[in-house]
Design an enzyme around this catalytic site. Structure first.
Site, PDB file in Angstrom:
ATOM      1  CB  SER A   1     -22.550 -32.063 -81.289  1.00  0.00           C
ATOM      2  OG  SER A   1     -22.914 -31.217 -82.364  1.00  0.00           O
TER       3      SER A   1
ATOM      4  CE1 TYR B   1     -26.321 -29.892 -77.985  1.00  0.00           C
ATOM      5  CE2 TYR B   1     -25.173 -29.020 -79.905  1.00  0.00           C
ATOM      6  CZ  TYR B   1     -25.781 -30.076 -79.254  1.00  0.00           C
ATOM      7  OH  TYR B   1     -25.831 -31.313 -79.854  1.00  0.00           O
TER       8      TYR B   1
ATOM      9  N   GLY C   1     -35.036 -40.566 -80.492  1.00  0.00           N
ATOM     10  CA  GLY C   1     -33.899 -39.995 -81.211  1.00  0.00           C
ATOM     11  C   GLY C   1     -32.710 -40.930 -81.407  1.00  0.00           C
TER      12      GLY C   1
ATOM     13  N   GLY D   1     -30.922 -41.514 -72.128  1.00  0.00           N
ATOM     14  CA  GLY D   1     -31.782 -40.754 -73.042  1.00  0.00           C
ATOM     15  C   GLY D   1     -32.140 -41.542 -74.277  1.00  0.00           C
TER      16      GLY D   1
HETATM   17  P1  NAD Z   1     -33.784 -36.103 -78.640  1.00  0.00           P
HETATM   18  O1  NAD Z   1     -34.312 -34.882 -77.974  1.00  0.00           O
HETATM   19  O2  NAD Z   1     -34.472 -36.587 -79.869  1.00  0.00           O
HETATM   20  O3  NAD Z   1     -33.704 -37.281 -77.581  1.00  0.00           O
HETATM   21  C1  NAD Z   1     -33.091 -37.070 -76.336  1.00  0.00           C
HETATM   22  C2  NAD Z   1     -33.523 -38.141 -75.373  1.00  0.00           C
HETATM   23  O4  NAD Z   1     -32.965 -37.859 -74.091  1.00  0.00           O
HETATM   24  C3  NAD Z   1     -35.032 -38.200 -75.193  1.00  0.00           C
HETATM   25  O5  NAD Z   1     -35.398 -39.567 -75.120  1.00  0.00           O
HETATM   26  C4  NAD Z   1     -35.246 -37.514 -73.850  1.00  0.00           C
HETATM   27  O6  NAD Z   1     -36.401 -37.964 -73.192  1.00  0.00           O
HETATM   28  C5  NAD Z   1     -34.002 -37.933 -73.114  1.00  0.00           C
HETATM   29  N1  NAD Z   1     -33.647 -37.042 -72.015  1.00  0.00           N
HETATM   30  C6  NAD Z   1     -33.542 -35.692 -72.035  1.00  0.00           C
HETATM   31  N2  NAD Z   1     -33.173 -35.234 -70.831  1.00  0.00           N
HETATM   32  C7  NAD Z   1     -33.015 -36.335 -70.048  1.00  0.00           C
HETATM   33  C8  NAD Z   1     -32.637 -36.531 -68.704  1.00  0.00           C
HETATM   34  N3  NAD Z   1     -32.352 -35.486 -67.941  1.00  0.00           N
HETATM   35  N4  NAD Z   1     -32.549 -37.807 -68.220  1.00  0.00           N
HETATM   36  C9  NAD Z   1     -32.833 -38.870 -69.009  1.00  0.00           C
HETATM   37  N5  NAD Z   1     -33.209 -38.745 -70.290  1.00  0.00           N
HETATM   38  C10 NAD Z   1     -33.299 -37.494 -70.806  1.00  0.00           C
HETATM   39  O7  NAD Z   1     -32.242 -35.815 -78.891  1.00  0.00           O
HETATM   40  P2  NAD Z   1     -31.242 -36.302 -80.050  1.00  0.00           P
HETATM   41  O8  NAD Z   1     -31.297 -35.289 -81.124  1.00  0.00           O
HETATM   42  O9  NAD Z   1     -31.468 -37.731 -80.346  1.00  0.00           O
HETATM   43  O10 NAD Z   1     -29.838 -36.090 -79.309  1.00  0.00           O
HETATM   44  C11 NAD Z   1     -29.152 -37.145 -78.644  1.00  0.00           C
HETATM   45  C12 NAD Z   1     -27.706 -36.716 -78.443  1.00  0.00           C
HETATM   46  O11 NAD Z   1     -27.097 -36.482 -79.714  1.00  0.00           O
HETATM   47  C13 NAD Z   1     -27.549 -35.418 -77.653  1.00  0.00           C
HETATM   48  O12 NAD Z   1     -26.453 -35.502 -76.795  1.00  0.00           O
HETATM   49  C14 NAD Z   1     -27.309 -34.380 -78.731  1.00  0.00           C
HETATM   50  O13 NAD Z   1     -26.572 -33.277 -78.256  1.00  0.00           O
HETATM   51  C15 NAD Z   1     -26.496 -35.202 -79.723  1.00  0.00           C
HETATM   52  N6  NAD Z   1     -26.518 -34.651 -81.077  1.00  0.00           N
HETATM   53  C16 NAD Z   1     -27.678 -34.542 -81.769  1.00  0.00           C
HETATM   54  C17 NAD Z   1     -27.649 -34.000 -83.052  1.00  0.00           C
HETATM   55  C18 NAD Z   1     -28.908 -33.880 -83.868  1.00  0.00           C
HETATM   56  O14 NAD Z   1     -28.883 -33.167 -84.882  1.00  0.00           O
HETATM   57  N7  NAD Z   1     -29.976 -34.553 -83.529  1.00  0.00           N
HETATM   58  C19 NAD Z   1     -26.453 -33.556 -83.603  1.00  0.00           C
HETATM   59  C20 NAD Z   1     -25.288 -33.667 -82.868  1.00  0.00           C
HETATM   60  C21 NAD Z   1     -25.343 -34.227 -81.598  1.00  0.00           C
END
Ligand code: NAD
Length: 264
Positions: A141, A154, A18, A14
């Protein structure tokens, strides 16, 4: 300390946007060969080209595969049979009242957020143990330890990641392989930006005001009182993935701006 990961191969799931994208960029800057992953070929190619431009001398490749399915994980492993560093980053979130969450959503969240990391760890960890070096990092998270009432499904997946990463660390005893989890707090990734933009629209506010209000109202214990930047999370992950992080194993590391109020 200068982190040098040249000679290693890192897969970040992914990573076309992000936090994952920032981790891929950070690892590439340390000299690692980095495999970018997303679901569509065109997006993966676009990100690979951009990262090659952004990080001079970067060794970046890409594989389009949906890691929420067994077939997608198998295709990814076929394309890249060995990695030294596996970052299980892919994850989805969606605020939804518990009573409105159907079975399909529970299963979808489990498949995307949990099964992806299980399948890829099962495929790659034996090679790491055999070579006696490797790093697996689950991007969990703070919701893993402070279950958000607005998205219990989640939170469930994030707690599951901590259980799996701690359990896998137990399998590394006596080796130089480590398995850890990093717990970001609210971070301004593309996914979260869309969420905050929607909030701003609903409330007739600017995006900045909506972001500040979200932290004040929903994460009042945050010490930084702001969203983290994706690079701030990536810095922690790159360190955990480094050779230097050799005695951190089985840990759930916080990068949540101090919003969890317990000491340990
Ligand atoms: P985001 O939505 O900005 O990016 C997620 C990425 O994963 C994207 O590139 C998307 O295309 C890809 N993706 C989604 N489903 C997929 C799949 N089935 N196969 C391959 N790629 C896939 O997300 P983010 O906010 O950067 O989150 C990344 C991680 O960090 C996640 O696990 C999220 O739970 C964790 N997280 C995020 C936050 C936050 O506030 N942003 C906080 C705590 C934890």
């Amino acid at each position: 300390m200068k982190i040098d990961l040249s000679g290693t191969t890192a897969l970040v799931t992914g990573s076309t946007s992000g936090i994952g994208h920032a981790i891929a960029k950070g690892l590439a800057a340390t000299g690692a060969r980095v495999i970018v992953n997303g679901r569509t070929q065109s997006k993966v190619e676009e990100v690979v080209a951009a990262l090659r431009k952004a990080v001079s001398g970067a060794m970046i490749e890409g594989v389009a595969a949906d890691v929420s399915t067994a077939e997608g994980c198998a295709a990814l492993v076929k394309a890249v049979p060995d990695v030294d560093i596996l970052i299980n980053n892919t994850g989805i979130f969606e605020p939804k009242e518990f009573f409105d969450i159907p079975d399909e959503d529970w299963l979808r969240f489990f498949n995307v957020n949990v099964m992806s990391g299980i399948r890829l760890s099962r495929a790659y960890m034996p090679g790491m143990l055999k070579r006696n070096w490797g790093r697996i990092v689950f991007i969990a998270s703070e919701s893993a330890i402070m279950i958000p009432k607005e998205m219990i499904h989640y939170g469930m997946t994030k707690t599951a990641q901590l259980a799996i990463s701690r359990g896998l660390a137990e399998l590394t005893r006596g080796t130089a392989v480590t398995v850890n989890a990093v717990m970001p707090g609210p971070t301004m990734s593309e996914g979260v930006e869309t969420f905050v933009k929607d909030l701003a629209k609903q409330n007739g506010q600017s995006v900045e005001t909506a972001a500040a209000n979200f932290i004040k109202e929903h994460r009042p214990s945050s010490l930084i009182q702001r969203f983290a930047h994706v690079d701030e999370i990536a810095n922690m992950v790159v360190y955990v993935a480094s050779r230097e992080a050799s005695v951190t194993n089985g840990a759930a590391l916080r990068a949540e701006g101090g919003l969890v109020q317990t000491i340990a």
